[in-house]
Design a protein around this motif. Sequence first.
Motif, PDB file in Angstrom:
ATOM      1  N   GLY A 200       0.768  -1.243   0.000  1.00 32.62           N
ATOM      2  CA  GLY A 200       0.000   0.000   0.000  1.00 32.62           C
ATOM      3  C   GLY A 200       0.798   1.291   0.000  1.00 32.62           C
ATOM      4  O   GLY A 200       0.197   2.369  -0.030  1.00 32.62           O
ATOM      5  N   ALA A 201       2.135   1.225   0.063  1.00 36.04           N
ATOM      6  CA  ALA A 201       2.919   2.465   0.071  1.00 36.04           C
ATOM      7  C   ALA A 201       3.013   3.037  -1.346  1.00 36.04           C
ATOM      8  O   ALA A 201       2.971   2.305  -2.330  1.00 36.04           O
ATOM      9  CB  ALA A 201       4.321   2.201   0.614  1.00 36.04           C
ATOM     10  N   LYS A 202       3.136   4.368  -1.409  1.00 39.30           N
ATOM     11  CA  LYS A 202       3.392   5.031  -2.692  1.00 39.30           C
ATOM     12  C   LYS A 202       4.924   5.036  -2.842  1.00 39.30           C
ATOM     13  O   LYS A 202       5.622   5.691  -2.067  1.00 39.30           O
ATOM     14  CB  LYS A 202       2.829   6.455  -2.620  1.00 39.30           C
ATOM     15  N   VAL A 203       5.405   4.274  -3.822  1.00 41.88           N
ATOM     16  CA  VAL A 203       6.860   4.054  -3.901  1.00 41.88           C
ATOM     17  C   VAL A 203       7.468   4.751  -5.113  1.00 41.88           C
ATOM     18  O   VAL A 203       6.943   4.652  -6.224  1.00 41.88           O
ATOM     19  CB  VAL A 203       7.174   2.536  -3.961  1.00 41.88           C
ATOM     20  N   THR A 204       8.573   5.466  -4.879  1.00 36.14           N
ATOM     21  CA  THR A 204       9.350   6.062  -5.972  1.00 36.14           C
ATOM     22  C   THR A 204      10.775   5.536  -5.908  1.00 36.14           C
ATOM     23  O   THR A 204      11.416   5.591  -4.851  1.00 36.14           O
ATOM     24  CB  THR A 204       9.394   7.604  -5.849  1.00 36.14           C
ATOM     25  N   VAL A 205      11.245   5.003  -7.027  1.00 35.34           N
ATOM     26  CA  VAL A 205      12.616   4.495  -7.097  1.00 35.34           C
ATOM     27  C   VAL A 205      13.455   5.504  -7.882  1.00 35.34           C
ATOM     28  O   VAL A 205      13.088   5.878  -9.000  1.00 35.34           O
ATOM     29  CB  VAL A 205      12.659   3.123  -7.804  1.00 35.34           C
ATOM     30  N   ILE A 206      14.555   5.928  -7.264  1.00 35.03           N
ATOM     31  CA  ILE A 206      15.429   6.898  -7.938  1.00 35.03           C
ATOM     32  C   ILE A 206      16.716   6.185  -8.337  1.00 35.03           C
ATOM     33  O   ILE A 206      17.416   5.640  -7.470  1.00 35.03           O
ATOM     34  CB  ILE A 206      15.752   8.090  -7.005  1.00 35.03           C
ATOM     35  N   GLU A 207      16.989   6.160  -9.617  1.00 32.43           N
ATOM     36  CA  GLU A 207      18.146   5.406 -10.116  1.00 32.43           C
ATOM     37  C   GLU A 207      19.051   6.325 -10.928  1.00 32.43           C
ATOM     38  O   GLU A 207      18.606   7.007 -11.845  1.00 32.43           O
ATOM     39  CB  GLU A 207      17.671   4.208 -10.943  1.00 32.43           C
ATOM     40  N   PHE A 208      20.330   6.262 -10.594  1.00 36.69           N
ATOM     41  CA  PHE A 208      21.348   7.089 -11.223  1.00 36.69           C
ATOM     42  C   PHE A 208      21.532   6.753 -12.716  1.00 36.69           C
ATOM     43  O   PHE A 208      21.642   7.634 -13.555  1.00 36.69           O
ATOM     44  CB  PHE A 208      22.642   6.846 -10.449  1.00 36.69           C
ATOM     45  N   MET A 209      21.528   5.460 -13.040  1.00 36.76           N
ATOM     46  CA  MET A 209      21.754   5.034 -14.423  1.00 36.76           C
ATOM     47  C   MET A 209      20.470   5.203 -15.240  1.00 36.76           C
ATOM     48  O   MET A 209      19.407   5.437 -14.692  1.00 36.76           O
ATOM     49  CB  MET A 209      22.165   3.555 -14.485  1.00 36.76           C
ATOM     50  N   ASP A 210      20.578   5.013 -16.567  1.00 36.73           N
ATOM     51  CA  ASP A 210      19.361   5.140 -17.374  1.00 36.73           C
ATOM     52  C   ASP A 210      18.591   3.821 -17.449  1.00 36.73           C
ATOM     53  O   ASP A 210      17.588   3.711 -18.132  1.00 36.73           O
ATOM     54  CB  ASP A 210      19.674   5.685 -18.777  1.00 36.73           C
ATOM     55  N   GLN A 211      19.085   2.793 -16.762  1.00 34.38           N
ATOM     56  CA  GLN A 211      18.319   1.543 -16.689  1.00 34.38           C
ATOM     57  C   GLN A 211      18.303   1.007 -15.263  1.00 34.38           C
ATOM     58  O   GLN A 211      19.244   1.216 -14.504  1.00 34.38           O
ATOM     59  CB  GLN A 211      18.866   0.499 -17.664  1.00 34.38           C
ATOM     60  N   ILE A 212      17.219   0.319 -14.905  1.00 31.28           N
ATOM     61  CA  ILE A 212      17.118  -0.252 -13.561  1.00 31.28           C
ATOM     62  C   ILE A 212      17.697  -1.667 -13.563  1.00 31.28           C
ATOM     63  O   ILE A 212      18.093  -2.180 -14.610  1.00 31.28           O
ATOM     64  CB  ILE A 212      15.651  -0.274 -13.062  1.00 31.28           C
ATOM     65  N   GLY A 213      17.772  -2.290 -12.388  1.00 30.77           N
ATOM     66  CA  GLY A 213      18.180  -3.691 -12.301  1.00 30.77           C
ATOM     67  C   GLY A 213      19.606  -3.896 -11.831  1.00 30.77           C
ATOM     68  O   GLY A 213      20.017  -5.030 -11.585  1.00 30.77           O
ATOM     69  N   GLY A 214      20.372  -2.816 -11.704  1.00 33.21           N
ATOM     70  CA  GLY A 214      21.755  -2.946 -11.233  1.00 33.21           C
ATOM     71  C   GLY A 214      22.652  -3.506 -12.319  1.00 33.21           C
ATOM     72  O   GLY A 214      22.209  -3.763 -13.438  1.00 33.21           O
TER      73      GLY A 214
END
Length: 471
Positions: A200-214
């Motif tokens: 139920g949380a409103k989640v924002t992921v901030i990622e330095f690179m232009d793609q997610i996943g590491g």
Amino acid sequence: ATEAEQKDLVIIGGGVAGYVAAIKAGQEGLKVTCIEKRGTLGGTCLNVGCIPSKSLLNNSHLYHQILHDSKHRGIEVGDVKLNLDQLMKAKDTSVTGLTKGVEYLFKKNGVEYIKGTGSFQDDHTIKVALNDGGETSVSGKNIIIATGSEASPFPGLEIDEKRVVSSTGALSLAKVPESLAVIGGGIIGLEMASVWSRLGAKVTVIEFMDQIGGPGMDTEVAKSIQKILKKQGINFKTSTKVVNGDTSSEKVKLNLDAAKGGKEESLDADVVLVAIGRRPYTGGLGLENTSVEVDERGRVVIDSEYRTKVPHIRCVGDVTFGPMLAHKAEEEAVAVIEYIKKGYGHVNYGCIPSVMYTFPEVAWVGQSEQDLKKAGIKYRVGTFPFSANSRAKTNLDTDGMVKMIADPETDRLLGVHIVGPNAGEMIAEGTLALEYGASCEDIARTCHAHPTLAEAFKEAAMATYSKPIHM
Ligand code: FAD
Ligand code: NAI
């Protein structure tokens, strides 16, 4: 201190690397002692990593599915409520069962277990500050450093495990935060974002690179899972750097900057998860009293037989080179004991699978398309979408695909990348194929049961050199 007793082997750290090495050493008849300071065995993985995170992922998925994905399947449910305390208790039960299980295996294999913090006095002697008070020392003909890793801190944003949390705090939040900001869109960030977003949380992921996943995730696959997770309600800010944070107000404020320069903005959240990677852990280990070397990233330097600069001190797991994965640590733990006991051992570092346990899962082994491009290696790609797979259609879970990469001349499998339900189980087949040097035709000519998701795996193999049947 008592007189140091000489063992065949002393292991510092009872995580996956340390406990597996200890059990294997016991099985090989070595007199072995394992020192662990946490109070329970199993390390990060069993206590605050793989196991508790997968418990929360599994049960939050069930909750989310009952709420949002059951009606059209013909299941109408009444009053669905989240009992977060019970969800956490279920997680704790899994953790305790498994950590106690390792303790039992220690007894069964004659491993001496010392609860305390070990530090080198010299190349042979380890002083142990016992958890119950007092100290002792042990010495070993062989010593293994298996002290693991810890979350990398974010400069200027102190982790209190309540409002600013590492993965450890994110596994034990007392209530569902209204808003959660995740710094780092790697595997920890995305798994924890999934858990709390489903609850139920409103989640924002901030990622330095232009793609997610590491690091390591195939770009096409990363794009695909980002779209799917966005549909599930997770917000993404890629190519965005968190510059700093401010905890002085009721909400935590993060100041953001476009990674390549440009627009500045800020984001307020009730809880911030710092998930920007992990670093080797050697704090308090007294390495300065030995000739063991660490590199500029804090990793213990070893040779191909896991020997440090001091030949009888070896090192395995997260604290040295390679991916920080439990199964990599386990492979090394077996190999290091084989080196000590028999003089040879083997880990195939080109064939270590990775799994991200979101829904759907993402799994891969071998090389990605961007790896091959960068290395200038020619390749051929075959893909097969789950939307054309009968089992996925039956289950109404058709997001994702299997992507197979092969050598265009020999047809040898070079990499497998899967986004899809059960990808984490299916990747075992890809890993076996890669380990055995299979060609894609070998895979495509292997009979796969119907109706299974694994048929998509077979058809992706077919697609590398011919045409798949069902597309
Ligand atoms: P650790 O598990 O960190 O164990 C090291 C142990 O050494 C610790 O228990 C520590 O207390 C002890 N120690 C350290 N110094 C001393 C000392 N001086 N004296 C005594 N004891 C000491 N990997 C996967 O493969 N799959 C997953 O799904 C997965 N999920 C994860 C989820 C999270 C949230 C996190 C944080 C990690 C996850 N990992 C996963 C990574 C995995 O946990 C690690 O790769 C694995 O635990 C490494 O094992 P290790 O034994 O090298 O180190
Ligand atoms: P990670 O290295 O996978 O990802 C960290 C991400 O944070 C990167 O994408 C990086 O670009 C980004 N980042 C760094 N600084 C940033 C900043 N200032 N602002 C925005 N983004 C920033 O590390 P993570 O997710 O912390 O996980 C650590 C390790 O734990 C993994 O590499 C993996 O080995 C292990 N792990 C494995 C799991 C699994 O196998 N399922 C689950 C969880 C962890």
